[in-house]
Design an enzyme around this catalytic site. Structure first.
Site, PDB file in Angstrom:
ATOM      1  N   GLU A   1       2.478  -3.887   0.777  1.00 21.04           N
ATOM      2  CA  GLU A   1       3.564  -4.082  -0.194  1.00 21.04           C
ATOM      3  C   GLU A   1       3.007  -4.544  -1.535  1.00 21.04           C
ATOM      4  O   GLU A   1       3.482  -4.128  -2.601  1.00 21.04           O
ATOM      5  CB  GLU A   1       4.574  -5.122   0.327  1.00 21.04           C
ATOM      6  CG  GLU A   1       5.279  -4.753   1.612  1.00 21.04           C
ATOM      7  CD  GLU A   1       6.324  -3.656   1.460  1.00 21.04           C
ATOM      8  OE1 GLU A   1       6.496  -3.129   0.344  1.00 21.04           O
ATOM      9  OE2 GLU A   1       6.956  -3.318   2.477  1.00 21.04           O
TER      10      GLU A   1
ATOM     11  N   ARG B   1       3.632  -2.099  -4.786  1.00 20.17           N
ATOM     12  CA  ARG B   1       4.567  -2.604  -5.808  1.00 20.17           C
ATOM     13  C   ARG B   1       3.831  -3.186  -6.999  1.00 20.17           C
ATOM     14  O   ARG B   1       4.105  -2.836  -8.148  1.00 20.17           O
ATOM     15  CB  ARG B   1       5.477  -3.677  -5.198  1.00 20.17           C
ATOM     16  CG  ARG B   1       6.336  -3.143  -4.071  1.00 20.17           C
ATOM     17  CD  ARG B   1       7.263  -4.200  -3.513  1.00 20.17           C
ATOM     18  NE  ARG B   1       7.697  -3.803  -2.173  1.00 20.17           N
ATOM     19  CZ  ARG B   1       8.925  -3.937  -1.695  1.00 20.17           C
ATOM     20  NH1 ARG B   1       9.864  -4.468  -2.426  1.00 20.17           N
ATOM     21  NH2 ARG B   1       9.227  -3.547  -0.476  1.00 20.17           N
TER      22      ARG B   1
ATOM     23  N   ASP C   1       5.833   6.814   7.851  1.00 17.16           N
ATOM     24  CA  ASP C   1       6.198   7.694   6.738  1.00 17.16           C
ATOM     25  C   ASP C   1       5.108   8.013   5.715  1.00 17.16           C
ATOM     26  O   ASP C   1       4.673   9.154   5.554  1.00 17.16           O
ATOM     27  CB  ASP C   1       7.438   7.131   6.018  1.00 17.16           C
ATOM     28  CG  ASP C   1       7.340   5.642   5.667  1.00 17.16           C
ATOM     29  OD1 ASP C   1       6.296   5.022   5.927  1.00 17.16           O
ATOM     30  OD2 ASP C   1       8.326   5.100   5.117  1.00 17.16           O
TER      31      ASP C   1
ATOM     32  N   GLU D   1      14.953   7.264  -0.803  1.00 16.08           N
ATOM     33  CA  GLU D   1      14.261   8.458  -0.279  1.00 16.08           C
ATOM     34  C   GLU D   1      15.004   9.778  -0.496  1.00 16.08           C
ATOM     35  O   GLU D   1      14.394  10.787  -0.871  1.00 16.08           O
ATOM     36  CB  GLU D   1      13.918   8.264   1.204  1.00 16.08           C
ATOM     37  CG  GLU D   1      12.713   7.365   1.451  1.00 16.08           C
ATOM     38  CD  GLU D   1      12.964   5.885   1.206  1.00 16.08           C
ATOM     39  OE1 GLU D   1      14.150   5.500   1.101  1.00 16.08           O
ATOM     40  OE2 GLU D   1      12.000   5.111   1.106  1.00 16.08           O
TER      41      GLU D   1
HETATM   42  C1  DMJ Z   1       9.475   1.678  -0.575  1.00 16.92           C
HETATM   43  O1  DMJ Z   1       9.034   0.378  -0.693  1.00 16.92           O
HETATM   44  C2  DMJ Z   1       8.330   2.605  -0.368  1.00 16.92           C
HETATM   45  O2  DMJ Z   1       8.753   3.874  -0.685  1.00 16.92           O
HETATM   46  C3  DMJ Z   1       7.792   2.607   1.028  1.00 16.92           C
HETATM   47  O3  DMJ Z   1       6.810   3.596   1.245  1.00 16.92           O
HETATM   48  C4  DMJ Z   1       8.871   2.786   2.055  1.00 16.92           C
HETATM   49  N1  DMJ Z   1      10.157   2.792   1.469  1.00 16.92           N
HETATM   50  C5  DMJ Z   1      10.481   1.768   0.538  1.00 16.92           C
HETATM   51  C6  DMJ Z   1      11.869   1.985  -0.044  1.00 16.92           C
HETATM   52  O4  DMJ Z   1      12.768   2.483   0.846  1.00 16.92           O
END
Ligand code: DMJ
Length: 589
Positions: free
Chosen positions: A184, A188, A312, A483
Site C-alpha cells: 500500500e 499510494r 488481482d 475498477e
Molecule cells: C486500489 O488501492 C488498488 O487499485 C489496488 O490494486 C486494489 N484496489 C484498490 C482500490 O479498489
C-alpha cells in the site's frame, strides 16, 4: 451528440428524477410562492407527481424484466447536452461532464482539507482524520491525490498540498505499534510521489521518493527475495511474516523500476525484478497464481485462485511491466500471455440465463496440490479492472507485429489471443455493468453470479446474505472503488464508443446521489440495494487518486495522459513509458 450507445442504469435515473424533485420543493417554500393557496396547489401537484414517479419506480424495480434498460436515455443526457465526442479520429473532451467530476473532487478534497489535512485517512461523517502511525502521517491521502489535482488543473488545492509535502512530509515515523504495509505504501505514496515528479519536474518529489524507497528496501531482505508484508519506516526494518499475498509481492515493480530509471540506481530495479523471477520459478502448470506465497522459499502456498483481492494486480503488472519499457522485455509478454491463457482455461464463465461473463474463484478442497478445486461463481468488484486490462492487452501485447492498432481495433489487426482477449474484455465489462443493476446504480463489493435469495426478478446474480429490510452484509457495500470505471476509461480510449462514457456517467450519478455527504466528502455506501442509503464513515484515498481521476480522464481530451506515453500504476498514478537507459534488466527469457 450522444451516439448509438444510449445506456444508463434505470435505477440511477429513477433516483435522479426523485432527487431532482426534492430540491425545488424545499426552495419553493421560502422563495417562490406569494400566496399560500397557490403554494398548496403547487405542492399538491408536486406530491402527486412524486407519488406517480414513486409508483412507477416501484413497479419497475420489482416487476421489470431485466433491471437495466439498455435503450433508455434520460432527458438530461440527450443530444444537445453531450458535445461531439469524436472529431477527425480524435476523442474530444465532454467539458460539462468533465467539470462535474472536477466539482466532485473539490467536494471530496475540501472536506478532507477542512477536517483532516495531513492525516493519512479520512472519516468524513465524524469529520476526523487518522494516521497509520502514532507520530504523524506519511501523506497517504495527500500524496495519493496530488496528481489528480495536477491533471484537473486545481492550482490552489495543489499549491496547499505541495506546501504540506514541502513542510510536513516525513517518513521517519514510528512503526512499532503500527507498521506500514509494503504494497500500500508503494502504490499510494511512492507511486504518487513519482507521478507528481513526472508531472511537475519538481525535485522535491523525487527527493522524498528516494527517501521512502531507501527505507523500504530492507523489506526485500528475505531468503526468497519476496518482500515482507510490512515495514517499519523509522527503523528501516521489514516485519517478517510466514506468507505474503501474491498481488502484494508483485505490485511494486512499476514504481521501483521507474525510480531506478530516474536515479540510475539499479538496486531499486533488481530488488523488484528478483520478485518476478521467484514468482516465475514457482509457476504452476495452469499458469494461474494462488493468492499466497511463502516468504521463506518463494513457493505458492495452497490457497485460493482468484482475480479479486490478493490476486488481482499480479496479472495487471505483468502487462504493464511489458508496456513500461516500450515492449522490450519479452519475459513479461510470455508470462502475461500464459496467464491470460490460464484465465480463459479455468476462470472465465457465463451465467446460464443472460450469458453474463464473469470470473469464478477456485478453492482447493484437499490438503495438497493433488486436490480438486471447487469452482465458485463469486466475483469481487476488484476483478472488474481485468476488463479494461484485457482490452489494453489485446491492442498491445495482442497486436500483430508491426501493426498500428486502430481505434476501435479491427480484429484483423490482432493475433488470435488478442481477439480472444478483446472479446472477453468487452464481455466482462458488460458483466460488471450488470452488477450496477441495483437500487443505487452502484455495484456491490462481491457478487455471486447465480440467482439467489434477495436478488431482483430476472437478475441472475445476487448479493450473499442480502434480504430486504435486513442488516447489510459486507458484500453489499460500495467503497467508492474504481475498477469498473477504470475499465470504462480504457474502453472509451480504445474504442471511442460513447456508450462507455454513458456508462461512466451513470455510475458517477449513482455516486453523487447516494455517497455524497451534503456537508462535504463522500462515504462508503453500506448497501447498494437499499435506498435511501446508509453510509459508513470512510472516504478511501483511492476515491481521490483513482475513481475520480479515471472519471475525469473519461470525459477529458484524449491527449491528457496518452496511453501511448504512460502506464498507470495500480493506484492510477501515471508513470511514463521509457526505454531502459542506464539499467540492464537481469530477468530475461
Ligand atoms: C486500489 O488501492 C488498488 O487499485 C489496488 O490494486 C486494489 N484496489 C484498490 C482500490 O479498489
Amino acid at each position: 451528440m450522444l451516439c448509438g450507445g444510449r445506456k444508463f442504469p434505470k435505477w440511477g435515473w429513477i433516483m435522479t428524477s426523485l432527487s431532482n424533485w426534492q430540491v425545488p420543493r424545499s426552495n419553493c417554500v421560502t422563495k417562490t410562492f406569494s400566496s399560500s393557496s397557490a403554494w398548496m396547489r403547487r405542492r399538491t401537484i408536486q406530491y402527486l407527481v412524486l407519488l406517480f414517479v414513486g409508483a412507477v419506480a416501484t413497479h419497475l424495480y420489482f416487476f421489470s424484466s431485466d433491471g437495466i434498460d439498455p435503450s433508455y436515455i434520460p432527458d438530461w443526457l440527450q443530444e444537445d447536452e453531450t458535445p461531439e465526442a469524436v472529431s477527425k479520429g480524435r476523442l474530444l473532451a465532454d467539458a460539462p461532464k468533465r467539470n462535474a467530476v472536477v466539482a466532485a473532487f473539490k467536494h471530496a478534497w475540501s472536506a478532507y482539507e477542512r477536517d483532516a489535512m495531513g492525516s493519512d485517512e479520512y472519516h468524513p461523517i465524524s469529520h476526523q482524520g487518522k494516521n497509520l502511525s502514532h507520530t504523524g502521517g506519511i501523506g497517504y491521502t495527500i500524496v495519493d491525490a496530488i496528481d489528480t489535482m495536477l491533471l484537473m488543473d486545481l492550482k490552489e488545492e495543489y499549491s496547499r498540498a505541495a506546501e504540506w509535502v514541502r513542510t510536513s512530509l516525513r517518513f521517519d515515523r514510528d512503526g512499532h505499534s503500527r507498521c506500514f504495509n509494503t504494497f500500500e505504501t508503494t502504490i499510494r505514496v511512492l507511486g504518487g510521489l513519482l507521478s507528481a515528479h513526472h508531472l511537475t519536474s519538481d525535485p522535491m518529489y523525487l527527493h522524498h521518493a528516494v527517501d521512502l524507497a531507501d527505507r523500504m528496501l530492507p523489506a526485500f531482505d528475505t531468503t526468497s527475495g519476496l518482500p515482507m508484508t510490512s515495514i517499519d519506516l523509522e527503523q528501516r526494518k521489514g516485519i517478517a511474516d510466514v506468507y505474503i499475498s501474491t498481488a502484494e509481492a508483485t505490485t511494486l515493480q512499476l514504481e521501483f523500476r521507474d525510480l531506478a530509471q530516474l536515479t540510475g540506481n539499479e538496486i531499486y530495479w533488481h530488488k523488484a525484478e528478483k520478485v518476478m523471477a521467484v514468482v516465475e520459478k514457482a509457476r504452476l502448470p495452469s499458469n494461474l497464481a494462488p493468492i499466497s506465497m511463502s516468504a521463506n522459499d518463494g513457493t505458492y502456498l495452497l490457497s485460493d485462485i482468484r482475480l479479486g483481492s490478493r490476486g488481482d494486480s499480479y496479472y495487471e503488472y505483468l502487462l504493464k511491466q511489458y508496456l513500461q519499457t516500450v515492449r522490450t522485455e519479452p519475459v513479461y509478454l510470455k508470462m502475461y500471455e500464459d496467464a491470460m491463457q490460464g484465465i480463459h482455461d479455468h476462470l472465465v464463465h457465463k451465467t446460464p440465463k443472460h450469458k453474463l461473463t464473469y470470473l469464478a474463484e477456485l478453492h482447493p478442497r484437499g490438503p495438497n496440490w493433488q486436490t480438486t478445486w471447487d469452482v465458485e461463481p463469486k466475483q469481487d468488484h476488484l476483478v472488474c479492472f481485468l476488463a479494461g486490462s484485457l482490452m489494453l492487452g489485446a491492442t498491445t501485447a495482442g497486436a500483430l507485429p508491426n501493426t498500428k492498432v486502430s481505434v476501435p481495433p479491427q480484429m484483423s489487426e490482432l493475433t488470435k489471443a488478442g481477439r480472444r482477449d478483446w472479446e472477453t474484455g468487452v464481455a466482462l465489462l458488460e458483466g460488471c455493468m450488470a452488477t450496477h443493476q441495483t437500487a443505487t446504480g452502484l455495484s456491490p463489493e462481491i457478487a455471486q453470479f447465480r440467482p439467489g435469495p434477495g436478488s431482483l426478478p430476472d437478475r441472475d446474480w445476487h448479493i450473499k446474505g442480502w434480504r430486504a429490510g435486513g442488516s447489510a452484509p459486507y458484500d453489499a457495500r460500495y467503497m467508492l472503488r474504481p475498477e469498473t470505471i477504470e475499465s470504462l476509461f480504457l474502453a472509451w480510449r480504445l474504442t471511442g464508443n460513447p456508450k462507455y462514457r454513458a456508462y461512466a456517467w451513470g455510475i458517477f450519478q449513482g455516486i453523487e446521489l447516494h455517497a455524497r455527504l451534503p456537508g462535504g466528502g463522500y462515504a462508503t455506501v453500506l448497501d447498494v440495494d437499499t435506498v435511501p442509503t446508509k453510509l459508513d464513515d470512510k472516504q478511501e484515498t483511492f476515491y481521490l487518486s483513482e475513481t475520480l481521476k479515471y472519471l475525469f480522464l473519461t470525459f477529458a481530451d484524449e491527449d491528457v495522459i496518452s496511453l501511448d506515453e504512460y502506464v498507470f500504476n495500480t493506484e492510477a498514478h501515471p508513470l511514463p513509458i521509457f526505454r531502459p537507459s542506464s539499467i540492464q534488466p537481469l530477468f530475461t527469457l
